[in-house]
Design an enzyme around this catalytic site. Structure first.
Site, PDB file in Angstrom:
ATOM      1  N   ASP A   1     -15.285  -5.990   2.364  1.00  0.00           N
ATOM      2  CA  ASP A   1     -14.579  -5.398   3.538  1.00  0.00           C
ATOM      3  C   ASP A   1     -15.061  -5.940   4.816  1.00  0.00           C
ATOM      4  O   ASP A   1     -16.143  -6.557   4.944  1.00  0.00           O
ATOM      5  CB  ASP A   1     -14.753  -3.875   3.500  1.00  0.00           C
ATOM      6  CG  ASP A   1     -14.051  -3.172   2.358  1.00  0.00           C
ATOM      7  OD1 ASP A   1     -13.143  -3.838   1.675  1.00  0.00           O
ATOM      8  OD2 ASP A   1     -14.472  -2.125   1.848  1.00  0.00           O
TER       9      ASP A   1
ATOM     10  N   GLY B   1     -16.875  -6.255   8.336  1.00  0.00           N
ATOM     11  CA  GLY B   1     -18.123  -5.806   8.859  1.00  0.00           C
ATOM     12  C   GLY B   1     -19.097  -5.383   8.105  1.00  0.00           C
ATOM     13  O   GLY B   1     -20.128  -4.602   8.238  1.00  0.00           O
TER      14      GLY B   1
ATOM     15  N   SER C   1      -2.886  13.421  -5.101  1.00  0.00           N
ATOM     16  CA  SER C   1      -3.524  14.608  -4.946  1.00  0.00           C
ATOM     17  C   SER C   1      -2.632  15.784  -4.626  1.00  0.00           C
ATOM     18  O   SER C   1      -3.411  16.921  -4.653  1.00  0.00           O
ATOM     19  CB  SER C   1      -4.481  14.335  -3.670  1.00  0.00           C
ATOM     20  OG  SER C   1      -3.372  14.209  -2.432  1.00  0.00           O
TER      21      SER C   1
ATOM     22  N   LYS D   1     -20.980 -10.256   6.007  1.00  0.00           N
ATOM     23  CA  LYS D   1     -20.761 -11.847   5.431  1.00  0.00           C
ATOM     24  C   LYS D   1     -21.220 -12.679   6.453  1.00  0.00           C
ATOM     25  O   LYS D   1     -21.888 -13.800   6.066  1.00  0.00           O
ATOM     26  CB  LYS D   1     -19.094 -11.991   5.017  1.00  0.00           C
ATOM     27  CG  LYS D   1     -18.503 -10.792   3.941  1.00  0.00           C
ATOM     28  CD  LYS D   1     -17.223 -11.116   3.835  1.00  0.00           C
ATOM     29  CE  LYS D   1     -16.163 -10.665   4.822  1.00  0.00           C
ATOM     30  NZ  LYS D   1     -16.078  -9.513   5.125  1.00  0.00           N
TER      31      LYS D   1
ATOM     32  N   LYS E   1      -9.862  16.243   4.164  1.00  0.00           N
ATOM     33  CA  LYS E   1      -8.771  17.192   3.754  1.00  0.00           C
ATOM     34  C   LYS E   1      -9.503  18.603   4.184  1.00  0.00           C
ATOM     35  O   LYS E   1      -8.975  19.513   4.587  1.00  0.00           O
ATOM     36  CB  LYS E   1      -8.405  17.246   2.150  1.00  0.00           C
ATOM     37  CG  LYS E   1      -7.617  15.860   1.993  1.00  0.00           C
ATOM     38  CD  LYS E   1      -7.628  15.778   0.587  1.00  0.00           C
ATOM     39  CE  LYS E   1      -6.600  14.232   0.257  1.00  0.00           C
ATOM     40  NZ  LYS E   1      -6.342  13.998  -1.078  1.00  0.00           N
TER      41      LYS E   1
END
Length: 649
Positions: free
Chosen positions: A48, A50, A550, A53, A593
């Protein structure tokens, strides 16, 4: 929280100046990369944005001198007198020293008109002197000798002028300076060369365009127009290519050739340039290739190139929430404060950063490794502590989404970054464009949504929970189910566009019909002919794309309520997926949620029991974990007021 007690980060030891010691959470990846470099293996880093790498590669670059002896070298370009369009590039061991022997002797140029005028004046003055002061018996001989000298000197001047003019008129005239070798690159230590995949000229080299045709005497000779590529500068070192998603296919072919042959010529990249006809000899480029990109970027690489990558390393985006890892996160906070000259942070502020790391990881027992995002939050919290408003903060982002704070010049008045400052940055979402969009959407649209928490029980009405886009903001969705008598039974979905959502609603419809028909639910029994029931399912006031599974449990309960004409309580919101056996399955974004349910004022929220390990905040609302649909039924159906319940609203 941490293994060390402190009031502010001023009391903590300064971080190690070595980058290799500043890499957080990717220690295993660092070991693999070091081993690969030591054994001259090619590497690709995937993960991903940030997660570190580029930092890993920079850290390895700092200690390249530890990987054996290195022979310095330099690269020069020379003209090819047999074919000027094929200049010669050589790699020579040793340190570069400009040799005076390489300096060509300049052609004699015809004297200027000023020089000729001075010579004539000198000749006249000499003649006057001879006529005035020499005896008569020497006068004739002196005049004769002087005339001969002037005549010979004038003949030489005229001859050289004519020859110079004739040489200048030649089409392929070469000035001796055009024959001098050109230093293209000097390498004194093992190189780490970084290049972006989309910059072809920087990566592979090029031949500059010459508007005068590239031929002397007016044009610049080809060997002086060579641009050495990063692929050649990385000879005997490391070539680091990032942004591999943008790498053109032709560039991949060139890199593949360089890996195979360990040499690659440079030619003009622009077909409309005068450099298009120029090509050098193959130039040595024996390097270790390290590439990096996001997870899906690897599919843009050609299979032959990917096959030559020995180590394919996937970097972690989370780490366990342990005391050791919290100490590492504290080390990261101290590093950011030191490296960016920020104000010290209080203990509570550091604890708040850890809490945000949990939220970004999506679980209580995990910490995010998207450290660039955390770094932006820390730097912006520093600016908030210094009294800056949101508009000023947004102006300090660069094109890559990295935040650059203004350093504090006057530190006579000590300022500390507190938990309140960190929380303000996180809650306002100014570190993320997606979160700001989601927050603005909820802020502007919430007052128009027909959501009435804790209302009277209703038949076929239930409140589900969702996460908006990639912003990490939860929202409440009102789900309404209505049953109609029809000769063509079926299930109709309204305001649903995602494939996963459609499949999950189909599953919910099938499961609810099965449970009602079998009469196994702990609900009053009722004979229903499902062959003439048409089911309509609406996600009310949902105008963006709805996807995911969901809402399966919510839809299943709403269908059962509508079929059996039993009202559902309105004081709860629910999230969870289902399988055909009625088991409640885990979902994503549970913390977002729960926050949405609290924001709208619901008393209870029902979640899968498997997600309880992810819940960070439990205050302000009753959280009910469940394993099966049978556990939910007694909690949500209002069996005491069946007759007086509203159908739907």
């Amino acid at each position: 929280m941490f293994s060390i007690k402190f009031k502010t980060t001023e009391e903590l030891p300064e971080p190690s100046p070595r980058l290799i010691d500043q890499v957080i959470g990717q220690e295993e990846a660092v070991k693999i990369v070091l081993s690969a470099v030591k054994n001259k293996r090619n590497v690709i880093l995937l993960g991903d944005p940030g997660v570190g790498k580029s930092m890993i590669v920079k850290a390895v670059g700092e200690i390249l001198s530890d990987f054996g002896e290195f022979t310095p070298y330099y690269v020069i370009a020379k003209p090819n007198l047999k074919n000027m369009e094929r200049p010669i590039v050589e790699v020579i061991d040793g340190e570069y020293k400009e040799d005076s022997k390489d300096m060509p002797k300049l052609d004699f140029k015809a004297p200027s008109s000023t020089t000729l005028l001075l010579i004539m004046i000198g000749a006249i003055l000499l003649s006057e002197y001879l006529l005035k002061y020499l005896p008569q018996n020497y006068l004739l001989a002196a005049v004769t000798i002087t005339a001969l000298i002037v005549l010979i000197f004038g003949f030489v001047i005229i001859l050289t002028s004519i020859m110079g003019a004739s040489r200048a008129s030649m089409p392929n005239n070469l000035n001796p300076m055009d024959l001098k070798p050109v230093l293209l690159y000097e390498c004194k230590k093992r190189p780490l060369v970084r290049a972006s995949a989309y910059n072809v000229t920087r990566l592979l080299g090029d031949i500059k365009h010459c508007p005068l045709g590239g031929r002397p005497p007016l044009g610049t000779p080809p060997h002086k127009r060579i641009i050495l590529g990063a692929i050649h500068e990385a000879h005997r070192g490391i070539l680091y290519v990032d942004e591999i998603k943008t790498m053109p296919l032709e560039v991949q072919d060139y890199i593949l050739t360089a890996l195979q042959d360990k040499q690659l010529p440079i030619s003009g990249r622009n077909p409309n340039s005068s450099g298009a006809t120029v090509e050098t000899n193959p130039i040595p480029c024996d390097f270790i290739l390290i590439m990096s990109g996001n997870m899906d970027d690897v599919y843009n690489l050609r299979a032959p190139l990917l096959d030559r990558i020995d180590y394919k390393i996937v970097l972690k985006n989370k780490m366990d929430n342990t005391l050791e890892n919290r100490d590492k996160l504290l080390q990261f906070i101290v590093q950011e404060i030191k490296n960016n000259n920020l104000n010290p942070m209080t203990y509570d502020g550091c604890c708040e950063v850890v809490r945000i790391a949990q939220y970004l990881a999506g679980s209580k027992d995990k910490l995010t490794l998207r450290l660039r995002l955390l770094a932006n939050i820390i730097k912006m919290a520093n600016d908030v502590a210094m009294g800056k408003d949101v508009e000023e903060l947004l102006g300090n982002f660069d094109d890559k989404g990295e935040y650059h704070p203004e350093t504090q010049k006057d530190k006579s008045n000590k300022v500390y970054i507190t938990a309140e400052h960190v929380r303000k940055v996180f809650d306002t979402g100014i570190y993320s464009m997606e979160k700001q969009v989601a927050l603005n959407y909820i802020k502007n649209f919430k007052r128009y949504k027909h959501i009435v928490p804790n209302d009277e029980p209703k038949v076929g009405v239930i409140y589900g929970l969702a996460v908006l886009g990639a912003g990490g903001i939860g929202d409440v969705t009102k789900i309404i189910v209505q049953i109609l008598e029809s000769k063509n039974p079926g299930t109709h979905l309204l305001n649903i566009s995602g494939d996963i959502a459609k499949h999950s609603i189909t599953l919910a419809s099938a499961l609810s019909k099965k449970l009602v028909a079998e009469k196994k639910l702990p609900l009053p029994k009722k004979d229903i002919d499902l062959n003439n029931k048409e089911i309509y399912i609406q996600f009310s006031q949902s105008y963006s794309k709805i996807d995911g599974d969901s809402a399966t449990a919510a839809v299943c309960l709403a269908i059962i309520s509508a079929l059996l004409d039993i009202p559902l309580k309105q004081d709860f919101a629910i999230t969870g997926s289902l399988d055909l056996s009625g088991n409640v399955l885990a979902i994503g974004g549970v913390n977002e949620k729960i926050e949405a349910a609290k924001r709208y004022g619901f008393k209870r929220v029902i979640i899968p029991e498997a997600n309880m390990i992810d819940v960070i905040e439990t205050e302000g609302i009753e959280i009910i974990p469940v394993k099966t649909l049978d556990e939910i039924v007694p909690l949500v159906f209002d069996l005491d007021n069946r007759g007086g319940a509203e159908r739907f609203n």
